[in-house]
Design a protein around this motif. Structure first.
Motif, PDB file in Angstrom:
ATOM      1  N   LYS A 115       0.832  -1.205   0.000  1.00 19.53           N
ATOM      2  CA  LYS A 115       0.000   0.000   0.000  1.00 19.53           C
ATOM      3  C   LYS A 115       0.870   1.259   0.000  1.00 19.53           C
ATOM      4  N   SER A 116       1.904   1.284   0.836  1.00 21.30           N
ATOM      5  CA  SER A 116       2.752   2.477   0.879  1.00 21.30           C
ATOM      6  C   SER A 116       3.493   2.669  -0.443  1.00 21.30           C
ATOM      7  N   ALA A 117       3.916   1.583  -1.072  1.00 21.43           N
ATOM      8  CA  ALA A 117       4.575   1.700  -2.382  1.00 21.43           C
ATOM      9  C   ALA A 117       3.602   2.230  -3.428  1.00 21.43           C
ATOM     10  N   LEU A 118       2.377   1.688  -3.442  1.00 18.48           N
ATOM     11  CA  LEU A 118       1.387   2.106  -4.436  1.00 18.48           C
ATOM     12  C   LEU A 118       0.900   3.538  -4.229  1.00 18.48           C
ATOM     13  N   LEU A 119       1.021   4.063  -3.024  1.00 19.02           N
ATOM     14  CA  LEU A 119       0.652   5.460  -2.762  1.00 19.02           C
ATOM     15  C   LEU A 119       1.721   6.432  -3.266  1.00 19.02           C
ATOM     16  N   SER A 120       2.893   5.902  -3.621  1.00 20.21           N
ATOM     17  CA  SER A 120       3.963   6.733  -4.158  1.00 20.21           C
ATOM     18  C   SER A 120       3.642   7.101  -5.603  1.00 20.21           C
ATOM     19  N   MET A 121       3.843   8.359  -5.942  1.00 19.39           N
ATOM     20  CA  MET A 121       3.565   8.819  -7.300  1.00 19.39           C
ATOM     21  C   MET A 121       4.367   8.013  -8.320  1.00 19.39           C
ATOM     22  N   GLY A 122       3.715   7.601  -9.378  1.00 17.68           N
ATOM     23  CA  GLY A 122       4.391   6.910 -10.462  1.00 17.68           C
ATOM     24  C   GLY A 122       4.503   5.403 -10.300  1.00 17.68           C
ATOM     25  N   VAL A 123       4.137   4.860  -9.132  1.00 17.33           N
ATOM     26  CA  VAL A 123       4.219   3.407  -8.926  1.00 17.33           C
ATOM     27  C   VAL A 123       2.937   2.771  -9.448  1.00 17.33           C
ATOM     28  N   LYS A 124       3.109   1.845 -10.386  1.00 21.68           N
ATOM     29  CA  LYS A 124       1.967   1.215 -11.043  1.00 21.68           C
ATOM     30  C   LYS A 124       1.699  -0.203 -10.529  1.00 21.68           C
ATOM     31  N   TYR A 125       2.707  -0.815  -9.921  1.00 23.42           N
ATOM     32  CA  TYR A 125       2.609  -2.208  -9.464  1.00 23.42           C
ATOM     33  C   TYR A 125       3.528  -2.382  -8.267  1.00 23.42           C
ATOM     34  N   ALA A 126       3.070  -3.127  -7.272  1.00 26.51           N
ATOM     35  CA  ALA A 126       3.906  -3.447  -6.108  1.00 26.51           C
ATOM     36  C   ALA A 126       3.509  -4.817  -5.584  1.00 26.51           C
ATOM     37  N   SER A 127       4.486  -5.690  -5.404  1.00 19.00           N
ATOM     38  CA  SER A 127       4.229  -7.021  -4.841  1.00 19.00           C
ATOM     39  C   SER A 127       5.413  -7.400  -3.954  1.00 19.00           C
ATOM     40  N   TRP A 128       5.101  -7.628  -2.658  1.00 19.68           N
ATOM     41  CA  TRP A 128       6.140  -8.009  -1.703  1.00 19.68           C
ATOM     42  C   TRP A 128       6.027  -9.497  -1.421  1.00 19.68           C
ATOM     43  N   ASP A 129       7.135 -10.208  -1.519  1.00 18.34           N
ATOM     44  CA  ASP A 129       7.198 -11.647  -1.271  1.00 18.34           C
ATOM     45  C   ASP A 129       7.649 -11.892   0.166  1.00 18.34           C
ATOM     46  N   ILE A 130       6.792 -12.561   0.941  1.00 16.52           N
ATOM     47  CA  ILE A 130       7.058 -12.777   2.365  1.00 16.52           C
ATOM     48  C   ILE A 130       8.341 -13.585   2.618  1.00 16.52           C
ATOM     49  N   PRO A 131       8.497 -14.780   2.009  1.00 21.09           N
ATOM     50  CA  PRO A 131       9.692 -15.568   2.358  1.00 21.09           C
ATOM     51  C   PRO A 131      11.013 -14.888   1.992  1.00 21.09           C
ATOM     52  N   SER A 132      11.058 -14.193   0.850  1.00 23.62           N
ATOM     53  CA  SER A 132      12.327 -13.606   0.413  1.00 23.62           C
ATOM     54  C   SER A 132      12.517 -12.161   0.887  1.00 23.62           C
ATOM     55  N   ASN A 133      11.442 -11.521   1.381  1.00 16.46           N
ATOM     56  CA  ASN A 133      11.475 -10.107   1.766  1.00 16.46           C
ATOM     57  C   ASN A 133      11.859  -9.204   0.602  1.00 16.46           C
ATOM     58  N   LYS A 134      11.499  -9.591  -0.619  1.00 17.74           N
ATOM     59  CA  LYS A 134      11.789  -8.793  -1.809  1.00 17.74           C
ATOM     60  C   LYS A 134      10.508  -8.109  -2.290  1.00 17.74           C
ATOM     61  N   LEU A 135      10.610  -6.807  -2.521  1.00 15.92           N
ATOM     62  CA  LEU A 135       9.512  -6.039  -3.080  1.00 15.92           C
ATOM     63  C   LEU A 135       9.822  -5.781  -4.546  1.00 15.92           C
ATOM     64  N   THR A 136       8.864  -6.116  -5.404  1.00 15.77           N
ATOM     65  CA  THR A 136       8.978  -5.824  -6.825  1.00 15.77           C
ATOM     66  C   THR A 136       8.018  -4.692  -7.141  1.00 15.77           C
ATOM     67  N   ILE A 137       8.534  -3.644  -7.754  1.00 17.07           N
ATOM     68  CA  ILE A 137       7.669  -2.537  -8.165  1.00 17.07           C
ATOM     69  C   ILE A 137       7.913  -2.222  -9.635  1.00 17.07           C
ATOM     70  N   ILE A 138       6.887  -1.675 -10.250  1.00 18.49           N
ATOM     71  CA  ILE A 138       7.021  -1.083 -11.574  1.00 18.49           C
ATOM     72  C   ILE A 138       6.635   0.378 -11.394  1.00 18.49           C
ATOM     73  N   TYR A 139       7.541   1.261 -11.772  1.00 18.91           N
ATOM     74  CA  TYR A 139       7.290   2.682 -11.582  1.00 18.91           C
ATOM     75  C   TYR A 139       7.851   3.493 -12.747  1.00 18.91           C
ATOM     76  N   ASP A 140       7.399   4.733 -12.827  1.00 15.13           N
ATOM     77  CA  ASP A 140       7.851   5.662 -13.851  1.00 15.13           C
ATOM     78  C   ASP A 140       8.920   6.557 -13.228  1.00 15.13           C
ATOM     79  N   PRO A 141      10.194   6.368 -13.577  1.00 11.65           N
ATOM     80  CA  PRO A 141      11.260   7.150 -12.962  1.00 11.65           C
ATOM     81  C   PRO A 141      11.210   8.638 -13.324  1.00 11.65           C
TER      82      PRO A 141
END
Length: 109
Positions: A32-58
């Motif tokens: 939710k906090s990632a998606l509230l950031s301007m330009g972020v179109k996708y955010a998915s956090w993986d629990i076991p690996s603690n990796k967040l994948t985002i797609i954003y407009d730099p």
């Protein structure tokens, strides 16, 4: 720290980085906090690996700013540790093991 970056097209970049957390409540808060950031179109956090994948407009936001917003809600990222105040407000199940603690006075942000 871990960071992977891939340009998808001229507008969007896919990035993956570490965000500390434990559970489904963490997942919802982090995404939710990632998606509230301007330009972020996708955010998915993986629990076991603690990796967040985002797609954003730099062109609309920076990776630093996105990670800072995530740390502001209590989760350490690969660039910004959360302040102790924010971390301590997390529910008990969300209190992950921290590598280092930061007070507002000591935080390098």
């Amino acid at each position: 720290f871990f960071l992977s970056c891939q340009e998808i097209n001229e507008k969007n970049t896919k990035v993956q980085f570490e965000v500390s957390g434990n559970c489904i409540m963490c997942k919802k808060r982090i995404e939710k906090s990632a998606l509230l950031s301007m330009g972020v179109k996708y955010a998915s956090w993986d629990i076991p690996s603690n990796k967040l994948t985002i797609i954003y407009d730099p062109r609309k936001n920076t990776l630093d700013s996105i990670q800072k917003l995530i740390s502001d809600v209590g989760h350490d990222t690969s660039l910004f540790p959360a302040f102790d105040d924010a971390y301590n407000e997390l529910p008990i199940c969300c209190l992950y093991e921290r590598k280092i603690n930061y007070s507002k006075e000591k935080n390098p942000q």
